[in-house]
Structure formats: structure tokens, C-alpha cells
Design an enzyme around this catalytic site. Structure first.
Site, PDB file in Angstrom:
ATOM      1  N   GLU A 134       0.830  -1.214   0.000  1.00 53.09           N
ATOM      2  CA  GLU A 134       0.000   0.000   0.000  1.00 53.09           C
ATOM      3  C   GLU A 134       0.869   1.271   0.000  1.00 53.09           C
ATOM      4  O   GLU A 134       2.099   1.196   0.067  1.00 53.09           O
ATOM      5  CB  GLU A 134      -0.940  -0.055   1.218  1.00 53.09           C
ATOM      6  CG  GLU A 134      -2.391  -0.313   0.828  1.00 53.09           C
ATOM      7  CD  GLU A 134      -3.054   0.938   0.229  1.00 53.09           C
ATOM      8  OE1 GLU A 134      -2.363   1.810  -0.339  1.00 53.09           O
ATOM      9  OE2 GLU A 134      -4.281   1.044   0.360  1.00 53.09           O
ATOM     10  N   HIS A 135       0.195   2.405  -0.024  1.00 56.62           N
ATOM     11  CA  HIS A 135       0.851   3.694  -0.251  1.00 56.62           C
ATOM     12  C   HIS A 135       1.989   4.010   0.730  1.00 56.62           C
ATOM     13  O   HIS A 135       1.960   3.630   1.895  1.00 56.62           O
ATOM     14  CB  HIS A 135      -0.183   4.825  -0.148  1.00 56.62           C
ATOM     15  CG  HIS A 135      -0.784   4.935   1.227  1.00 56.62           C
ATOM     16  ND1 HIS A 135      -0.223   5.692   2.221  1.00 56.62           N
ATOM     17  CD2 HIS A 135      -1.877   4.348   1.778  1.00 56.62           C
ATOM     18  CE1 HIS A 135      -0.940   5.600   3.318  1.00 56.62           C
ATOM     19  NE2 HIS A 135      -1.953   4.775   3.084  1.00 56.62           N
ATOM     20  N   ASP A 136       3.003   4.693   0.229  1.00 59.34           N
ATOM     21  CA  ASP A 136       4.099   5.275   1.031  1.00 59.34           C
ATOM     22  C   ASP A 136       4.974   4.257   1.746  1.00 59.34           C
ATOM     23  O   ASP A 136       5.661   4.607   2.719  1.00 59.34           O
ATOM     24  CB  ASP A 136       3.547   6.299   2.043  1.00 59.34           C
ATOM     25  CG  ASP A 136       2.818   7.434   1.353  1.00 59.34           C
ATOM     26  OD1 ASP A 136       3.469   8.145   0.579  1.00 59.34           O
ATOM     27  OD2 ASP A 136       1.590   7.584   1.561  1.00 59.34           O
ATOM     28  N   ASN A 154       2.474   3.193   4.651  1.00 59.46           N
ATOM     29  CA  ASN A 154       3.519   3.808   5.488  1.00 59.46           C
ATOM     30  C   ASN A 154       4.349   2.800   6.269  1.00 59.46           C
ATOM     31  O   ASN A 154       4.847   3.109   7.360  1.00 59.46           O
ATOM     32  CB  ASN A 154       2.898   4.796   6.486  1.00 59.46           C
ATOM     33  CG  ASN A 154       2.383   6.026   5.794  1.00 59.46           C
ATOM     34  OD1 ASN A 154       3.149   6.784   5.215  1.00 59.46           O
ATOM     35  ND2 ASN A 154       1.070   6.198   5.805  1.00 59.46           N
TER      36      ASN A 154
END
Ligand code: UDP
Length: 208
Positions: A134-136, A154
Site C-alpha cells: 500500500e501507499h508510502d 507507510n
């Protein structure tokens, strides 16, 4: 131009990766490189050892490291670097990649892997069937995801960490280098470098 592609490892991992490479490069000759099975035919492809692979003109060969063990992948990547052999990526046509994903060379991305947005991933990442990032997220070198890993937003993962099948990692955590996450673990806290955690919630493995 690369003419011959060597998929390093003719065992379980390699047999799942070679058909992906074959679909990506339909006009190339593809062999398995395997130092323990040289001379065999595996799923219609010849198996040669490293020495024989090196016998080809270095300007015309490339390799894909299809062995799940991170330490072995790291050693083989250094061997390829020393011989100036490029590491190519295996990426199944079903892989979904969104915005601003930087992924270093040599990844093996199995069917139905998803990489969402603003992600950085190091060398020779393995993401097996149905895993997502997932993102980041920030993922180091030679990290391995078994099938169905849920790596939420994250998250930072250190070099050579191994994430077992179906593990879920909570958003924002840090998984240290060389850590091992057991199959089906639900990881709710940071995992120190070198630690092995299992269960729900994931706890350090007590060996006994
Ligand atoms: N192997 C190799 N050279 C090495 C280390 C491993 O050719 O330096 C081969 C080994 O002979 C075996 C494969 O890599 O056939 C690894 O298979 P294994 O079943 O252990 O792992 P997986 O395919 O699940 O990653």
C-alpha cells in the site's frame, strides 16, 4: 541485445517465475540456471549451471533471480554484478501498479500483485501471488513476500526481511532487516531486526 535469459533456480520459486518471463520475452531463449540440477530438463527448459551460463557472451545474457531465500539472492546478485550480467524483472501481466512507484532491478512480481502509490522498493524484491504493497511504503533490498501478504500504508521493511503467507502488517510499522514474519501473523507492533514473530497478535517466537 539480450538473447539468452537465465532464470536462476529451477525449484518451486523458479518454476513459478519462468512462465512469467516467457510471456514477457516470447522471442528469447530461456534456460534455468541451477547449480544443483545441471543437465536436467524442467518444464521444457534446459537447466545449466552458473559456469556454463557464464560461457555465453556477457553482452547477450541476463538473469532473473528466482530463489526465495534472501541471502542466496543477495549472493547471486553480487555474482551477477561482478560478471556484468543485468538482472531483469519478472512481472506478470496482471500486476497493478499505480502512481510514483520506484522499484529497483530484478523484482519478481507474481500474478495479482498490487503496488499502489508513492512506494520505494529495493533490489530483487519478491512479491508472490496476491500480495499487496500500500501507499508510502519503503521496502529494502532482497525482501520476500510469500503469497497473500497484506502490507498496509507507510510501512518500512528492512533488507532481506521475509514476510510469510497471509501475514497482515498494520499501517505505519517498521519491520527490521532480516526479520521473519510467520505465516498468517497479524503484526501490530514494530519488529526488531533479526527477530521472528508469529501469531495474532504477532509475538516473538520462543524456540524450544
Ligand atoms: N541454487 C543454486 N545455486 C545457489 C543456491 C541455490 O543453483 O547458489 C538452487 C538450488 O540447487 C535449488 C534452488 O536454487 O534447486 C532453490 O530451491 P529451493 O527449493 O531451496 O527454494 P525455492 O525454489 O523455494 O526458492
Amino acid at each position: 541485445m539480450t538473447k539468452l535469459i537465465g532464470v536462476y533456480g529451477a525449484s518451486g520459486c523458479g518454476r513459478g517465475i519462468l512462465p512469467i518471463i516467457r510471456a514477457q520475452y516470447p522471442d528469447r531463449e530461456i534456460v534455468f540456471i541451477d547449480d544443483g540440477q545441471s543437465g536436467a530438463m524442467v518444464n521444457g527448459h534446459a537447466v545449466i549451471d552458473w559456469t556454463r551460463f557464464l560461457g555465453h557472451d556477457a553482452a547477450t545474457i541476463s538473469a532473473c533471480l528466482a530463489i526465495a531465500n534472501a541471502r542466496i539472492r543477495e549472493t547471486l546478485a553480487l555474482k551477477c554484478d561482478a560478471a556484468n550480467i543485468p538482472l531483469i524483472e519478472a512481472r506478470h501481466a496482471s500486476v497493478v501498479q499505480m502512481d510514483d512507484v520506484q522499484i529497483a532491478e530484478g523484482a519478481c512480481l507474481s500474478p495479482f500483485v498490487t503496488l499502489t502509490s508513492n512506494i520505494r522498493i529495493g533490489r530483487c524484491f519478491h512479491a508472490n501471488l496476491y500480495s499487496y504493497v500500500e501507499h508510502d511504503c519503503r521496502i529494502g533490498d532482497f525482501v520476500t513476500f510469500a503469497p497473500g501478504v497484506k502490507c498496509n500504508g507507510n510501512i518500512t521493511i528492512g533488507d532481506r526481511a521475509y514476510i510469510g503467507s497471509g501475514a497482515v502488517i498494520r499501517q505505519g510499522l517498521t519491520i527490521g532487516a532480516d526479520a521473519v514474519i510467520g505465516m498468517g501473523a497479524v503484526v501490530t507492533r514494530d519488529v526488531p531486526a533479526g527477530a521472528t514473530v508469529v501469531g495474532n497478535p504477532a509475538k516473538p517466537l520462543i524456540k524450544g
